[in-house]
Design a protein around this motif. Structure first.
Motif, PDB file in Angstrom:
ATOM      1  N   VAL A 283     -10.891  -0.472   3.356  1.00  0.00           N
ATOM      2  CA  VAL A 283     -10.264  -1.504   2.518  1.00  0.00           C
ATOM      3  C   VAL A 283      -8.786  -1.641   2.837  1.00  0.00           C
ATOM      4  O   VAL A 283      -8.268  -2.752   3.021  1.00  0.00           O
ATOM      5  CB  VAL A 283     -10.478  -1.197   1.022  1.00  0.00           C
TER       6      VAL A 283
ATOM      7  N   ARG B  17      -4.372   0.089  -6.916  1.00  0.00           N
ATOM      8  CA  ARG B  17      -4.892  -0.352  -5.615  1.00  0.00           C
ATOM      9  C   ARG B  17      -6.002   0.574  -5.132  1.00  0.00           C
ATOM     10  O   ARG B  17      -6.996   0.121  -4.553  1.00  0.00           O
ATOM     11  CB  ARG B  17      -3.769  -0.417  -4.577  1.00  0.00           C
TER      12      ARG B  17
ATOM     13  N   TRP C 286       0.812  -1.209   0.000  1.00  0.00           N
ATOM     14  CA  TRP C 286       0.000   0.000   0.000  1.00  0.00           C
ATOM     15  C   TRP C 286       0.851   1.268   0.000  1.00  0.00           C
ATOM     16  O   TRP C 286       0.310   2.375  -0.063  1.00  0.00           O
ATOM     17  CB  TRP C 286      -0.929   0.031   1.213  1.00  0.00           C
TER      18      TRP C 286
ATOM     19  N   SER D  23      -9.847  -0.528  -4.402  1.00  0.00           N
ATOM     20  CA  SER D  23     -10.422  -0.342  -3.070  1.00  0.00           C
ATOM     21  C   SER D  23     -11.758   0.379  -3.117  1.00  0.00           C
ATOM     22  O   SER D  23     -12.557   0.281  -2.180  1.00  0.00           O
ATOM     23  CB  SER D  23      -9.453   0.434  -2.166  1.00  0.00           C
TER      24      SER D  23
END
Length: 304
Positions: free
Chosen positions: A176, A272, A55, A276
């Motif tokens: 998320v 990402r 992340w 999410s």
């Protein structure tokens, strides 16, 4: 003889009250006190990340490949602290929106009581995030001054669906990523506990925000949806783009200019973020809040 038929408006109100009662019951059965649940006493172990490395805004970049493992861990700790600080900023906005919405309403209504329960949760979460950021060794990260002032205007003027849908945006995005962090053994144990508490309690907040958004939009015309869809999208843009402060890189011992440039081009992180938000975008589309002007801002924030 008086009719016992329940009018549609009364049915809707009873259904909303039933949702609030169930949320209150859930809160009574499953809530946490971060002051005692989180291990604040054990010193920070710098052998852990602050967030799942995948992340990180630099994950997958050339710079990431050059960094040592210690540098990567230091960066994710600063990024996690920045996300927490942004969460505090928006949770303070959220609390004011909810309190203003419930001002002078019926205190015997389960919705009123749930709203106060949510505010109490958010107060605890903000303190928890603040202590967590401090333990991660981070400074006080704040959004840019312009964003802070826009937030001041939003908390004063927003109402109805624009308030609750914006609340949902902030909570969904955090939810998320934090679900990943709380399961990741590479992440510092106290951070995982913080994330677990937030995920469990925010799931109730998201349920309420979704229901309130649908309720407030009941009977809304095209112009109202157009205006509020844009307000929500602009709010989402500034929330998401404020999550990672530009100073995190220098504070992690990196070349700030190079790191910011590579983060801005990082397709992995953008992907990402889009993944999410897939559920959130489906919800907004179902409410007819994904208008063309709104999509412009969601795309700029890499949410769609």
């Amino acid at each position: 003889m008086a009719s016992s038929t329940v009018r549609p408006g009364d049915q809707d109100r009873l259904a909303e009250q039933d949702v609030a009662r169930r949320l209150l019951d859930s809160s009574a059965k499953l809530s946490y006190d971060p002051a005692t649940e989180v291990d604040w006493e054990t010193p920070l172990d710098t052998g852990h990340h602050g967030a799942s490395p995948e992340w990180s805004t630099l994950y997958g970049t050339a710079y990431w490949k050059e960094m040592t493992e210690d540098q990567r861990k230091a960066l994710t700790r600063q990024e996690a602290a920045s996300v927490a600080s942004t969460g505090i900023w928006f949770e303070m906005i959220l609390q004011q929106l909810v309190l203003r919405d419930m001002y002078a309403k019926d205190p015997t209504d389960p919705r009123f009581q749930w709203a106060l329960t949510e505010v109490a949760d958010e107060c605890r979460h903000s303190i928890m995030f603040a202590r967590g950021a401090a333990k991660l060794g981070a400074p006080a990260y704040r959004p840019q001054r312009m964003v802070v002032e826009l937030g001041r205007a939003f908390k004063t003027l927003a109402f109805g669906e624009s308030a609750y849908a914006a609340i949902l945006v902030a909570e969904e995005v955090l939810d998320v990523m934090q679900r990943d962090w709380m399961r990741d053994e590479r992440v510092a144990p106290f951070v995982r506990t913080i994330n677990n508490i937030h995920v469990v309690e925010e799931s109730r907040h998201m349920k309420f925000a979704r229901d309130e958004t649908r309720t407030r939009l009941r009977g809304a015309g095209r112009l109202r949806r157009q205006i509020n869809s844009l307000v929500i999208a602009i709010t989402a843009y500034y929330i998401v783009t404020s999550m990672v402060h530009p100073d995190v890189y220098a504070n992690a011992g990196l070349d700030g200019d190079r790191a910011r440039a590579e983060a801005a081009r990082n397709e992995h992180h953008k992907s990402r973020m889009r993944a999410s938000c897939s559920g959130l975008m489906e919800f907004l589309a179902s409410c007819r809040l994904l208008t063309r002007p709104a999509l412009f801002f969601y795309k700029r924030a890499h949410l769609i």
